[in-house]
Write an enzyme that holds these catalytic residues in place. Structure first.
Site, PDB file in Angstrom:
ATOM      1  N   LEU A 134      -1.780  -0.650  -4.869  1.00  0.00           N
ATOM      2  CA  LEU A 134      -2.165  -2.027  -4.563  1.00  0.00           C
ATOM      3  C   LEU A 134      -2.639  -2.713  -5.834  1.00  0.00           C
ATOM      4  CD1 LEU A 134      -4.280  -1.547  -1.282  1.00  0.00           C
ATOM      5  CD2 LEU A 134      -1.820  -1.992  -1.480  1.00  0.00           C
ATOM      6  N   ASP A 135      -2.408  -4.022  -5.904  1.00  0.00           N
ATOM      7  CA  ASP A 135      -2.963  -4.805  -7.009  1.00  0.00           C
ATOM      8  C   ASP A 135      -4.486  -4.715  -6.985  1.00  0.00           C
ATOM      9  OD1 ASP A 135      -0.446  -5.676  -7.755  1.00  0.00           O
ATOM     10  OD2 ASP A 135      -0.554  -7.520  -6.566  1.00  0.00           O
ATOM     11  N   ARG A 136      -5.089  -5.002  -8.118  1.00  0.00           N
ATOM     12  CA  ARG A 136      -6.546  -4.923  -8.245  1.00  0.00           C
ATOM     13  C   ARG A 136      -7.246  -5.757  -7.170  1.00  0.00           C
ATOM     14  NH1 ARG A 136      -9.761  -8.591 -10.906  1.00  0.00           N
ATOM     15  NH2 ARG A 136     -11.885  -7.907 -11.422  1.00  0.00           N
TER      16      ARG A 136
END
Length: 246
Positions: A59-61
């Site tokens: 997942l993105d940050r």
């Protein structure tokens, strides 16, 4: 101190609920907390006995939600195969600007890095382009609501089911149909907001335009077809944004 919640665990895997702003992997040598590093500390005994930490769905940050992690090489191979076969299904919840005129929509539009085809101030920014990799996302409207904000008053909760796994796929596809994700600094009102955020950090001016300090995207469901599934609810920041609506 762990920065995430353990949802489920077996000898082969651990499933965690990642909060927003926690990096998956280290990107800079500054010692910032990462999911990978904390998992290695948590599973030190298993690693010492031949185990490993293999993050299956990254997942993105800023994206919160469910992350599946293989604890053995055999489990990592199995989950990797399921991903290739598209038997590991993922569903996300997103809060977007506006009220779609549709209840269900399939977006079938290939994606590529924008900088390969035209100028882009953000290196990683993706764009719909015929030369890109195939990308498909199904969208379902879960709820429409009003909320009085400096930048608008109509919002929707969208369930997104990616059929492929391209970089920023859900964010680009939603923006392409006129409903970008609330808080998205790259695909929202103006990509210059991303550069401003890098320079200044979160400011009142940015809050007036973006409303949330992170993009409102949450990994809400993971399922292995025919076997099992895991779900989680919206985290507090996104639930609070919705609860203030009418």
């Amino acid at each position: 101190m762990l920065h995430f919640e353990i949802v489920d665990e077996s000898d082969d895997y651990v499933l965690v609920n990642k909060p927003p702003f926690l990096l998956i992997h280290p990107t800079k040598p500054n010692g910032a907390p990462t999911l990978w590093k904390q998992l290695r500390e948590l599973l030190a005994f298993e690693i010492a006995n031949g185990g490993q930490v293999s993050i299956v769905n990254r997942l993105d940050r800023e994206t919160s939600g469910l992350v599946l992690v293989a604890k053995t090489a055999a489990a990592a191979r199995e989950f990797g195969l399921l991903m290739q076969q598209r038997s590991l299904r993922k569903e996300y919840l997103a809060i977007v600007w506006g009220w779609p005129t549709w209840e269900h929509k399939l977006v079938d539009a290939p994606l590529d890095r924008q900088g390969k085809h035209q100028h882009s101030v953000v290196w990683l920014k993706q764009v719909i382009h015929a030369a890109g990799a195939p990308a498909q996302t199904q969208f379902f409207v879960e709820r429409r609501f009003r909320k009085s904000t400096p930048s608008g008053d109509r919002f929707s909760v969208i369930r997104a089911i990616p059929r492929t796994g391209r970089t920023h796929q859900i964010r680009v596809h939603l923006a392409s149909v006129g409903h970008p994700i609330v808080g998205d600094k790259i695909y929202g009102p103006d990509e210059q907001l991303y550069l401003r955020f890098i320079e200044t950090g979160w400011t009142h001016e940015l809050e007036q335009q973006l409303l949330l300090p992170r993009h409102a995207l949450h990994s809400a469901k993971l399922a292995i077809e025919g076997k099992r599934e895991w779900t989680t609810v919206l985290p507090d920041d996104l639930a609070e944004f919705c609860s203030g609506g009418f």
